[in-house]
Every structure is written in C-alpha cells, then in structure tokens.
Design a protein around this motif. Structure first.
Motif, PDB file in Angstrom:
ATOM      1  N   THR A 198       0.832  -1.201   0.000  1.00  0.00           N
ATOM      2  CA  THR A 198       0.000   0.000   0.000  1.00  0.00           C
ATOM      3  C   THR A 198       0.864   1.248   0.000  1.00  0.00           C
ATOM      4  O   THR A 198       2.073   1.196   0.245  1.00  0.00           O
ATOM      5  CB  THR A 198      -0.915   0.023   1.242  1.00  0.00           C
ATOM      6  N   GLU A 220       0.397   5.724   0.912  1.00  0.00           N
ATOM      7  CA  GLU A 220      -0.445   6.834   1.344  1.00  0.00           C
ATOM      8  C   GLU A 220      -0.653   7.754   0.145  1.00  0.00           C
ATOM      9  O   GLU A 220       0.304   8.265  -0.437  1.00  0.00           O
ATOM     10  CB  GLU A 220       0.226   7.600   2.489  1.00  0.00           C
ATOM     11  N   ASN A 272      -3.372  10.861  -1.353  1.00  0.00           N
ATOM     12  CA  ASN A 272      -4.529  11.758  -1.201  1.00  0.00           C
ATOM     13  C   ASN A 272      -5.285  11.517   0.102  1.00  0.00           C
ATOM     14  O   ASN A 272      -6.516  11.447   0.128  1.00  0.00           O
ATOM     15  CB  ASN A 272      -5.490  11.620  -2.387  1.00  0.00           C
ATOM     16  N   GLY A 273      -4.515  11.353   1.176  1.00  0.00           N
ATOM     17  CA  GLY A 273      -5.119  11.242   2.499  1.00  0.00           C
ATOM     18  C   GLY A 273      -5.652   9.879   2.862  1.00  0.00           C
ATOM     19  O   GLY A 273      -6.280   9.730   3.914  1.00  0.00           O
ATOM     20  N   GLU A 274      -5.427   8.875   2.040  1.00  0.00           N
ATOM     21  CA  GLU A 274      -5.857   7.528   2.387  1.00  0.00           C
ATOM     22  C   GLU A 274      -4.799   6.519   1.976  1.00  0.00           C
ATOM     23  O   GLU A 274      -3.948   6.806   1.132  1.00  0.00           O
ATOM     24  CB  GLU A 274      -7.189   7.188   1.691  1.00  0.00           C
ATOM     25  N   ARG A 275      -4.837   5.367   2.607  1.00  0.00           N
ATOM     26  CA  ARG A 275      -3.891   4.308   2.259  1.00  0.00           C
ATOM     27  C   ARG A 275      -4.578   3.359   1.280  1.00  0.00           C
ATOM     28  O   ARG A 275      -5.637   2.824   1.567  1.00  0.00           O
ATOM     29  CB  ARG A 275      -3.415   3.558   3.509  1.00  0.00           C
ATOM     30  N   VAL A 276      -3.951   3.201   0.110  1.00  0.00           N
ATOM     31  CA  VAL A 276      -4.582   2.430  -0.964  1.00  0.00           C
ATOM     32  C   VAL A 276      -3.672   1.280  -1.383  1.00  0.00           C
ATOM     33  O   VAL A 276      -2.449   1.337  -1.240  1.00  0.00           O
ATOM     34  CB  VAL A 276      -4.885   3.322  -2.186  1.00  0.00           C
ATOM     35  N   SER A 277      -4.291   0.228  -1.891  1.00  0.00           N
ATOM     36  CA  SER A 277      -3.543  -0.884  -2.465  1.00  0.00           C
ATOM     37  C   SER A 277      -2.992  -0.441  -3.813  1.00  0.00           C
ATOM     38  O   SER A 277      -3.738   0.001  -4.684  1.00  0.00           O
ATOM     39  CB  SER A 277      -4.445  -2.107  -2.652  1.00  0.00           C
ATOM     40  N   ARG A 283      -5.300  -0.238  -7.415  1.00  0.00           N
ATOM     41  CA  ARG A 283      -5.530   1.011  -8.122  1.00  0.00           C
ATOM     42  C   ARG A 283      -5.121   0.912  -9.585  1.00  0.00           C
ATOM     43  O   ARG A 283      -5.707   1.557 -10.453  1.00  0.00           O
ATOM     44  CB  ARG A 283      -4.788   2.150  -7.429  1.00  0.00           C
TER      45      ARG A 283
END
Length: 297
Positions: free
Chosen positions: A252, A254, A256-261, A265
């Motif tokens: 993951t 960080e 745009n303020g979120e933690r994404v896979s 994505r």
C-alpha cells in the motif's frame, strides 16, 4: 555595537545552518504512461504506483500521461515506459527500449486476445458473415483492439477496405467501451474489442454477455508492459524491475489522504518477468497487417 551585532548575527546563522541541514535533492525519473481510456483515468490508476516506486527506490518519479500516437515523439525524454505490446516493439526497434515486466490482469494473465463481437440477434455467426457489414474498431495502435482483428479478417480473405460496408474508429476517450456500446445499440454490425474489456464490462454488470456472439478470436498476445530507455543505468533498471515483480496486493501507499492498495488502483494483479522474444508473435502480426514498425507504403 556594530561589531557585537554582526557577531551575534553570525552565531545565529551558524546555529540555523547546523540545526537545519539542506535536504539532498532526489534524482528524478520520468515514467511515460500510455493513456488507455482518458488522461485522468490513467493518472488515477498509476499515480499511487508512481509514488510507491519512488519511496521504494529512494528517488522521485514523475508520471507523464501520453496518447498512443505521441510515444515515439516523447520516448527520448522518458526513462521508463508503460505501454501496450505494439508500442513496445515500435520503441524497441526505433529507440532501443528494453522490456522489464508485463502486467498481469484477469483470466488471460499478461496476455490478451482480440475478438470480433456482434449481437446474437444480428444473425452474424462467423467471420464470413461480416462481408458487407459495418464494423467499429478500437484505436489503430491497439494490438487487440485493431491489429489483431484486421489480421483475422485478412487471413480469411476479407479486405476491410473492399469487403466491409464501412468501418470506423470512435473519437475521444474510452474507445473500447464505445465499441461495445456501438454494437449493443445497433449502430454497427460488429466491433473489435480486447477480450479483457469485454469481460470487465460484463463483470461490472454494464453489459449482458449473453446478448453477444463472439464471432472470431485472435491469438493470445502480450498486453501492457513496462520498458526502460537506453539512458537509464542498468543497475537502477534492475532495481525498478525487482520492485515491480515483488508487488503484491498487500503493498500500500499513502495517497490523497488515504492508504490504498497499489495494485488494486492499477487494476492489475501483479507483474511478471518476460523476454523480448515473447513479443515475436506481435511482430509477426504487425508484419502481416503492414503495421508499424514494419509498414511499407
């Protein structure tokens, strides 16, 4: 007084310089991403991966979205490329771009298949039925949205220029989706589409695959991939490749303020090691269809 003031000022400047050492400027590398559907959609997919790779390798990566017909103009200003297989063999021949990894997606892995589809109710059941019919294709530099289907037609004795009523390529963004909708709403008799896009739209409930007939299928060929240009140090290119091959769904970043896979994505399931020879099937197809980089005018 003036001497005392200057002495105090010098001490303060010295203390500031010691407490806040200048940060080392990170080296910047440019990754050219082929625009698949739209520029914004491409950036939404690949900016998290770009950031992740920068943090992983300790450098700054710049994402550069590029239309398919712009890569040969821009490739000399890039360090890494993310394109389809036809663009790769063009840049390999003209610019010396080397292959690093292929993108794995869906049931076809790192390959995809070009198909021609029609509505079941159209009565089109085989490739011979396409004579005198209208067709809509994907972008001309799409190996499984244009080239593969032209190859299928020509190998079956159908000249698109002479034997179809007419054919066209949709303008603007999301061309592959426009192909499917163009057939679905009966604007065209048949359409050329990568099987992955057809399966994705079916999984998302936007089409009913039972409404369509897959008229014919091309061979499975390599699809999207990462390449490296000649100016990049081999050791750094190897680190870049290793970072791609090691990616899992658990990685993951960080963003745009979120933690994404990272992989989620990109709409990919991972990256696999491939060789330049894996693209020979694409080269053979390009030669048969008079496509770049082997076109003869």
């Amino acid at each position: 007084m003036n001497r005392t003031f200057l002495l105090v000022l010098s001490v303060l400047l010295f203390m500031v310089s010691c407490s806040s050492p200048p940060q080392e400027k990170l080296e910047t590398y440019r990754i050219g991403y082929m625009i698949c559907n739209s520029e914004q959609e491409t950036l939404d997919r690949f900016l998290p991966l770009t950031k992740y790779l920068g943090e992983k390798l300790g450098v700054n990566f710049e994402a550069v979205p590029i239309h398919t017909n712009g890569f040969l103009k821009e490739v000399e200003n890039l360090d890494f490329t993310h394109t389809n297989s036809l663009l790769y063999i063009m840049m390999h021949r003209y610019n010396g771009v080397g292959i690093l990894a292929a993108e794995k997606r869906g049931s076809w892995g790192y390959r995809s298949q070009g198909v021609i589809l029609a509505l079941k109710e159209s009565g089109i059941e085989n490739i011979e039925d396409l004579r005198g019919k209208s067709m809509i294709f994907g972008p001309m530099l799409a190996p499984t949205g244009f080239m593969s289907q032209i190859d299928l037609l020509e190998q079956n004795g159908i000249d698109p220029e002479e034997d179809l009523a007419f054919y066209t390529i949709p303008p603007g963004s999301f061309k592959h989706e426009k192909v499917i909708y163009g057939v679905m709403f009966e604007k065209y008799d048949a359409g050329a589409i990568p099987i992955f896009d057809f399966e994705t739209m079916a999984e998302e409930g936007r089409i009913d695959p039972g409404d369509f007939t897959i008229v014919t299928r091309g061979p499975a060929i390599p699809y999207c991939n990462f390449g490296v240009t000649q100016g990049v140090d081999e050791r750094f290119a190897a680190r870049f490749q290793e970072a791609l091959l090691e990616l899992t769904m658990d990685d993951t970043v960080e963003f745009n303020g979120e933690r994404v896979s990272v992989l989620a994505r990109t709409l990919a399931e991972g990256y696999v090691d491939v060789q330049d020879s894996d693209f020979d099937i694409v080269r053979d197809m390009a030669r048969r269809t008079n496509m770049p980089p082997y076109q003869e005018y």
